[in-house]
Design a protein around this motif. Sequence first.
Motif, PDB file in Angstrom:
ATOM      1  N   GLN A   1       3.993  -1.892  -2.106  1.00  0.00           N
ATOM      2  CA  GLN A   1       3.971  -0.734  -3.020  1.00  0.00           C
ATOM      3  C   GLN A   1       5.189  -0.734  -3.952  1.00  0.00           C
ATOM      4  O   GLN A   1       5.382   0.209  -4.706  1.00  0.00           O
TER       5      GLN A   1
ATOM      6  N   CYS B   1       9.696   1.820  -5.091  1.00  0.00           N
ATOM      7  CA  CYS B   1       8.455   2.012  -4.342  1.00  0.00           C
ATOM      8  C   CYS B   1       7.696   3.188  -4.961  1.00  0.00           C
ATOM      9  O   CYS B   1       8.205   4.312  -4.990  1.00  0.00           O
TER      10      CYS B   1
ATOM     11  N   GLY C   1       4.309   3.933  -4.233  1.00  0.00           N
ATOM     12  CA  GLY C   1       3.198   4.432  -3.424  1.00  0.00           C
ATOM     13  C   GLY C   1       3.727   5.017  -2.130  1.00  0.00           C
ATOM     14  O   GLY C   1       4.252   4.296  -1.271  1.00  0.00           O
TER      15      GLY C   1
ATOM     16  N   ALA D   1       3.446   3.684   1.541  1.00  0.00           N
ATOM     17  CA  ALA D   1       4.336   2.671   2.136  1.00  0.00           C
ATOM     18  C   ALA D   1       5.156   3.286   3.273  1.00  0.00           C
ATOM     19  O   ALA D   1       5.421   2.637   4.287  1.00  0.00           O
TER      20      ALA D   1
END
Length: 371
Positions: free
Chosen positions: A141, A182, A184, A187
């Motif tokens: 991600q 990151c 997303g 994750a």
Amino acid sequence: MFIDEFLSLVNVHMKRPTPFLLMNENILKSKIKEFEKILDKFDVYYAVKANPDKAVISRIAKSGLGFEIASESELELLLNLGISSKRIISSNPIKTPQFIDRLVQAGISRFVFDSYDELEKISSKLSNAKVILRLAVDNTQSAWPLDEKYGVSVSDANAFLLKAKTLGLDPIGITFHVGSQCIGNEAWQSALQEVYTVWENAASEGIMLTYLNMGGGFPASHGDIVPSVSETFDYILSILKNTFPPSIELAIEPGRGLVGDAGVLVTSIIGRAIREENEWIYLDVGVFNGLMESIGGIEYSYLVTNKTSQGELKSFTIAGPSCDSFDVVSKSVILESPMIGDRLMIFPAGAYTTAYASNFNGMTIPEVVMI
Ligand SMILES: Cc1ncc(COP(=O)(O)O)c(C=O)c1O
């Protein structure tokens, strides 16, 4: 993004020679505040590697945040700024023996590891050290993955914790990194699930872990819409509440998410060319003196300022000033035809820009200007 805040500041600095990295103290303060809001649940350590500028460190030192370091020189930098070693941790899994010595001298007794050799190294320096295992978790991600180089798998984790015990060390917890930038939040779900499995397996061997350091990964406003700090923490806390005991010690180490949005690189267009029908512009900053991350998946936004003449919108390849062909920052960037002498603002650039920059080819490392 906070670009409007910067436009007026750039105008104030019209006469300053480029390149420079403009750090906006107000934006930095508001980012610090966002992380201070979670201090009741997490210890927050700023990852100094993201931007080790003294003005940045000094501003963060006035807050309730601590610092995460990777080397002796980062340690000396902080100590010389009068920052107490009680506010400093290191999560570097592979340390030089000299760095371990300096950490021990400074009274820092927790060490991250992910190899048997590192455990031996640590135990030879501090026989009863507290050690924290770095777990490899899914980094897909993230725009800047960090899982190839560090971390052990869930299935190997118990063997590492047991080895630490055998050596007389005190295995207290787990750390991981979901990868930098990151975007997303899922994750965190998968990483925490894996940590929980390790936690339970360790307990079944009589190793009661109490410390969970979730590393960095919190994003700056590169490209896509990114989750805010509060969204991410609401999400993480909801997972933690349903799994880990409330008594555990929690920590995070934001770098990019704390300082990234607070910086804009101010560069000048120094050349233009047409190559195989593509239009190129050349800047006084490139891959080697500030935009290293552009070759590894980090995308920036660009804005031409103080235009010398009106131009139509066209697609450009943006390159840096060195003689190396790797020094290509971005392709197919739509800009209002920039001319030599125009300035190009590149953002968000507060993290991992000047920190990586070298003088390769004699090019200038952008000065950091905090305003
Ligand atoms: C151990 C450790 N902690 C924290 C960070 C900071 O990560 P980020 O800038 O993604 O927040 C890094 C980045 O490489 C790291 O290696």
